[in-house]
Design a protein around this motif. Structure first.
Motif, PDB file in Angstrom:
ATOM      1  N   ARG A 119      -0.347   7.918   2.603  1.00  0.00           N
ATOM      2  CA  ARG A 119      -1.106   6.658   2.577  1.00  0.00           C
ATOM      3  C   ARG A 119      -0.759   5.899   3.849  1.00  0.00           C
ATOM      4  NH1 ARG A 119      -1.098   4.375  -3.567  1.00  0.00           N
ATOM      5  NH2 ARG A 119      -2.733   3.121  -2.620  1.00  0.00           N
ATOM      6  N   VAL A 125      -6.038   7.853   3.310  1.00  0.00           N
ATOM      7  CA  VAL A 125      -5.143   8.343   2.259  1.00  0.00           C
ATOM      8  C   VAL A 125      -5.355   9.842   2.106  1.00  0.00           C
ATOM      9  CG1 VAL A 125      -5.091   6.142   1.024  1.00  0.00           C
ATOM     10  CG2 VAL A 125      -6.832   7.847   0.468  1.00  0.00           C
ATOM     11  N   TRP A 129      -5.384  11.025  -3.646  1.00  0.00           N
ATOM     12  CA  TRP A 129      -5.826   9.695  -4.060  1.00  0.00           C
ATOM     13  C   TRP A 129      -7.344   9.632  -4.188  1.00  0.00           C
ATOM     14  CZ3 TRP A 129      -1.777   7.599  -5.913  1.00  0.00           C
ATOM     15  CH2 TRP A 129      -0.530   7.840  -5.347  1.00  0.00           C
TER      16      TRP A 129
END
Length: 321
Positions: A119, A125, A129
């Motif tokens: 991240r 990301v 995610w």
């Protein structure tokens, strides 16, 4: 008056009575009249034979299943090898083009999956995610659709007048493409996240609703008549008759709804933006990173397969399903 003298008794031999029978004859007749001593071994042997036949049948069935699984694994391996071979042949001479080779896709997969949790900002990301965001949207919309479709399906399957009254509306809305609801959702909700959920609900609602209605309608009328005879309550009729009979088709509807939701969310996320596998694919397209798109397609397919297997497992854990 003369009397016939009785024959002399020999040691160890039973003398016949006045009717000419002996105790030994009675013992010989006993098994034929009682029938227990000779029949017990025969019944036992019959039971053992049945169990042996059943065991041999189960063993043969297990061998057939093992053989079919091995054959299926061989077919899968050969099909995959042929597909990769054709893919490599079609893209091997296209070094500077957009079409990725299997080797380039493999290198991209190693790069993406080596650090899926990173991240570095709001939109920068890892793929985990993005996948998590898509799963949250799909499962939320799917559960909301199930909460709406299952009670409504029981109502429409039980009450004929309600089914006839609402069927035209259902048949008009059901064929509409889920993406056609996207502009309407954006106009009404004015929020990308809520619009994605709205599209998922509209896509997952109809398969589950229609299968629940048909499942309730397929209940044996004799069972309902018997329930009315014993004056069973409405809740007891639903729990004991309608629900067990409708479960197989309800689970089929759940599988169709979940697969449709997973199919639609990718396209919806491409349009509404934000985080998700659809956004990941669209972002990679903007970067012309086609190998990464192929990796995303593979991940989407594998997750869709896992979701379908999870719902189909209900057939094993739910009775009569």
């Amino acid at each position: 008056m003369t009397t016939t003298p009785s024959p002399p008794r020999s040691p160890g031999k039973i003398a016949p009575d006045d009717r000419g029978s002996t105790g030994a004859d009675a013992e010989d007749r006993a098994p034929t009249t009682g029938g227990s001593r000779d029949e017990r071994p025969s019944a036992w042997n019959s039971l053992v034979a049945r169990l042996s036949r059943r065991g041999s049948g189960t063993l043969a069935s297990d061998r057939a299943i093992s053989r079919d699984r091995a054959l299926a694994a061989l077919i899968l391996f050969v099909t995959t090898a042929v597909f990769i071979g054709l893919w490599n042949m079609a893209t091997s001479g296209n070094d500077g083009g957009l079409a990725p080779t299997p080797a380039a896709t493999l290198r991209s997969a190693i790069e993406i999956l080596s650090d899926p949790f990173y991240r570095e900002g709001i939109n920068s990301v890892g793929v985990f995610w993005h996948l998590l965001a898509s799963l949250q949207r799909v499962l939320t919309g799917f559960l909301v659709a199930a909460v709406i479709a299952i009670p409504l399906g029981f109502l429409l399957g039980s009450v004929r007048s309600a089914r006839w009254g609402l069927d035209p509306i259902i048949q008009i809305l059901r064929p509409v493409s889920p993406l056609a609801w996207l502009p309407l959702g954006l106009a009404l909700l004015r929020d990308a996240e809520r619009t994605a959920l709205f599209v998922i609900i509209m896509s997952a609602l109809w398969p589950l609703l229609l299968n629940t209605i048909e499942g309730v309608r397929s209940v044996n009328p004799l069972h309902l008549q018997l329930a009315r005879t014993v004056e069973a309550g409405r809740w007891r009729v639903i729990r004991s008759i309608l629900l067990p009979s409708a479960l197989p088709q309800m689970i089929t509807g759940l599988r169709l709804s979940l697969s449709t939701s997973w199919l639609v969310i990718i396209a919806a996320e491409m349009l509404v933006g934000g985080r998700g596998m659809g956004y990941f694919v669209w972002n990679m397209w903007n970067k012309l990173d086609i190998p990464a798109i192929c990796v995303a397609i593979l991940i989407i397919g594998l997750v869709g397969l896992a979701l379908d297997r999870a719902v189909s497992a209900l057939h094993k854990v739910v009775p009569h399903a």
